[in-house]
Design an enzyme around this catalytic site. Structure first.
Site, short mmCIF file in Angstrom:
data_model
loop_
_atom_site.label_atom_id
_atom_site.label_comp_id
_atom_site.label_asym_id
_atom_site.label_seq_id
_atom_site.Cartn_x
_atom_site.Cartn_y
_atom_site.Cartn_z
N ARG A 103 66.78 73.80 76.01
CA ARG A 103 67.01 72.59 77.22
C ARG A 103 67.99 71.85 76.52
O ARG A 103 67.82 71.38 75.50
CB ARG A 103 65.68 72.28 77.19
CG ARG A 103 65.59 70.81 78.08
CD ARG A 103 64.58 70.21 78.56
NE ARG A 103 63.95 71.24 79.77
CZ ARG A 103 62.92 71.08 80.62
NH1 ARG A 103 62.08 69.76 80.50
NH2 ARG A 103 62.38 71.66 81.56
N HIS A 130 68.49 74.67 86.45
CA HIS A 130 67.21 74.87 86.06
C HIS A 130 66.73 76.48 86.44
O HIS A 130 65.67 76.42 87.35
CB HIS A 130 66.21 73.90 86.44
CG HIS A 130 64.99 73.96 85.41
ND1 HIS A 130 64.75 74.73 84.71
CD2 HIS A 130 64.06 73.03 85.76
CE1 HIS A 130 63.39 74.39 84.04
NE2 HIS A 130 62.88 73.20 84.50
N GLN A 133 62.90 77.63 86.34
CA GLN A 133 62.18 76.82 87.35
C GLN A 133 62.09 77.50 89.00
O GLN A 133 61.07 77.77 89.40
CB GLN A 133 62.75 75.49 87.71
CG GLN A 133 61.68 74.64 88.57
CD GLN A 133 60.65 74.47 88.32
OE1 GLN A 133 60.14 74.01 87.05
NE2 GLN A 133 59.46 74.89 88.90
N ASP A 221 62.53 66.63 94.46
CA ASP A 221 62.61 66.36 93.08
C ASP A 221 63.09 64.90 92.66
O ASP A 221 63.16 64.17 93.63
CB ASP A 221 63.56 67.34 92.28
CG ASP A 221 63.40 67.16 90.69
OD1 ASP A 221 62.55 66.76 90.13
OD2 ASP A 221 64.45 67.75 89.92
N CYS A 259 59.16 70.75 91.35
CA CYS A 259 59.21 71.40 90.03
C CYS A 259 58.55 70.49 89.14
O CYS A 259 57.92 71.08 88.04
CB CYS A 259 60.75 71.60 89.64
SG CYS A 259 61.39 69.84 89.21
N ARG A 287 55.55 79.22 86.36
CA ARG A 287 56.62 79.13 85.17
C ARG A 287 56.15 80.17 84.17
O ARG A 287 56.90 80.94 83.61
CB ARG A 287 56.72 77.79 84.68
CG ARG A 287 56.95 76.65 85.60
CD ARG A 287 58.44 76.80 85.78
NE ARG A 287 59.39 76.88 84.71
CZ ARG A 287 59.70 75.78 84.02
NH1 ARG A 287 59.44 74.65 84.46
NH2 ARG A 287 60.59 76.14 82.69
N1 CP Z 1 59.47 71.51 85.61
C1 CP Z 1 59.98 71.44 84.41
O1 CP Z 1 60.64 71.97 84.04
O2 CP Z 1 58.77 70.54 83.81
P1 CP Z 1 59.09 70.10 82.26
O3 CP Z 1 60.05 68.97 81.92
O4 CP Z 1 57.66 69.47 81.91
O5 CP Z 1 59.29 71.31 81.32
N1 NVA Z 2 65.78 67.33 87.70
C1 NVA Z 2 64.73 66.98 86.62
C2 NVA Z 2 63.98 68.27 86.64
C3 NVA Z 2 62.95 68.13 85.49
C4 NVA Z 2 62.16 69.39 85.11
C5 NVA Z 2 65.40 66.62 85.22
O1 NVA Z 2 66.41 67.04 85.16
O2 NVA Z 2 64.90 65.58 84.78
#
Ligand code: CP
Ligand code: NVA
Length: 300
Positions: A103, A130, A133, A221, A259, A287
């Site tokens: 990530r 993502h 997700q 989101d 998400c 997930r």
């Molecule tokens: N939706 C998601 O990826 O959540 P986290 O940021 O908690 O991993």
């Molecule tokens: N768009 C959000 C998704 C988190 C899972 C971010 O990147 O923070």
């Protein structure tokens, strides 16, 4: 043989994605078509350059349930934080682990990791996408409403990383996607162009009612993603909130998806988040199941 990376939905074919989801659904039902503990003795190294709750826990639990093990590295407690390069990190982790999940912020870092790793690399979110997700989201929609093919999915709010993976999914799953975003926060033109060039049906409007009318799923989101500052986003995005009035424009059996983490009272009201059409907790659970499919596909 080249490693089976799970980098982005525009790099994978629809048949593979369907197979992964079917395997994840088998696991969810308690079936083990691959035999119990298909990843016995295997290790997933996970690099987190941004915070996480769901991604971290679902990958770690998923590896355990598949018979394997997961190791977490963050910037602050690994040499990445002291300047060791992504390429060198990829080379070293490939000598210990059977797959690497990352990530990170820039999508270029994900690609560099994949270029230098000799084991599969999984995208656990970048600023641009993502995909794990959206695999879980598709699984959730299909559980509730049947195949996505021919359905209408509405996105309202920021044309962000999650939106981009949804746009890419239109090519593989045969649904129409209608996004409502402020012009300043529309999805990147290149992502829209790729989807349209490959047969995806995607439209972008500034009017949330237009996008949501009759839709089978309504998705939003956070207004401020990780690594961003507000910079007027709240003001730009306020008209895109998913509330009862907007949800009322969708198909009566439409599902609401997010998400998570959600910012209640901003992009979504409590009444929608906690209402009868919300499937957000199933999304979070899925997930785990979808990623068990991804992990097995990558490592076998
Ligand atoms: N939706 C998601 O990826 O959540 P986290 O940021 O908690 O991993
Ligand atoms: N768009 C959000 C998704 C988190 C899972 C971010 O990147 O923070």
């Amino acid at each position: 043989m080249a490693p089976k990376h799970f980098l982005d939905l525009d790099r994978l074919d629809g048949q593979t994605l369907q197979q992964i989801l079917a395997l994840g659904a088998d696991y969810k039902r308690g079936e083990w078509p691959t035999g119990p503990h298909p990843l016995a003795g295997k290790t997933l190294a996970m690099i987190f350059e941004k915070p996480s709750t769901r991604t971290r826990v679902s990958f770690e639990v998923g590896m355990l349930q598949l018979g394997g093990h997961a190791i977490i590295l963050s910037n602050s407690d690994s040499q990445l934080g002291r300047g060791e390069t992504i390429a060198d990190t990829a080379r070293v982790l490939s000598r210990y682990a059977d797959a690497i999940m990352i990530r990170t912020n820039k999508p270029e870092k994900l690609l560099e990791l994949a270029r230098h790793a000799s084991v599969p690399v999984i995208n656990g979110l970048t600023d641009a996408s993502h995909p794990c997700q959206v695999m879980a989201d598709i699984m959730t929609f299909q559980e509730r409403r049947g195949p996505l093919e021919g359905r209408v999915v509405a996105w309202t709010g920021d044309g962000n990383n999650v939106a981009c993976s949804w746009i890419q999914a239109t090519v593989h799953f045969g649904f129409e996607m209608r996004l409502a975003c402020p012009p300043e926060l529309a999805p990147p033109a290149a992502v829209l162009a790729w989807a349209r060039d490959n047969g995806g049906r995607v439209s972008v409007t500034t009017n949330p009612v237009e996008a949501v009318r009759g839709a089978d799923a309504v998705i939003t989101d956070t207004w401020v993603s990780m690594g961003q500052t507000d910079k007027g986003r709240h003001a730009l995005l306020a008209p895109y909130q998913v509330n009862d009035a907007l949800m009322g424009q969708a198909h009566p059996e439409a599902v609401f998806m997010h998400c998570l983490p959600a910012h209640r009272g901003e992009e979504v009201t409590d009444s929608v988040m906690d209402g009868p059409q919300s499937v957000v907790w199933d999304e979070a659970e899925n997930r785990l199941h979808a990623q068990k499919g991804i992990l097995t596909w990558c490592m076998s």
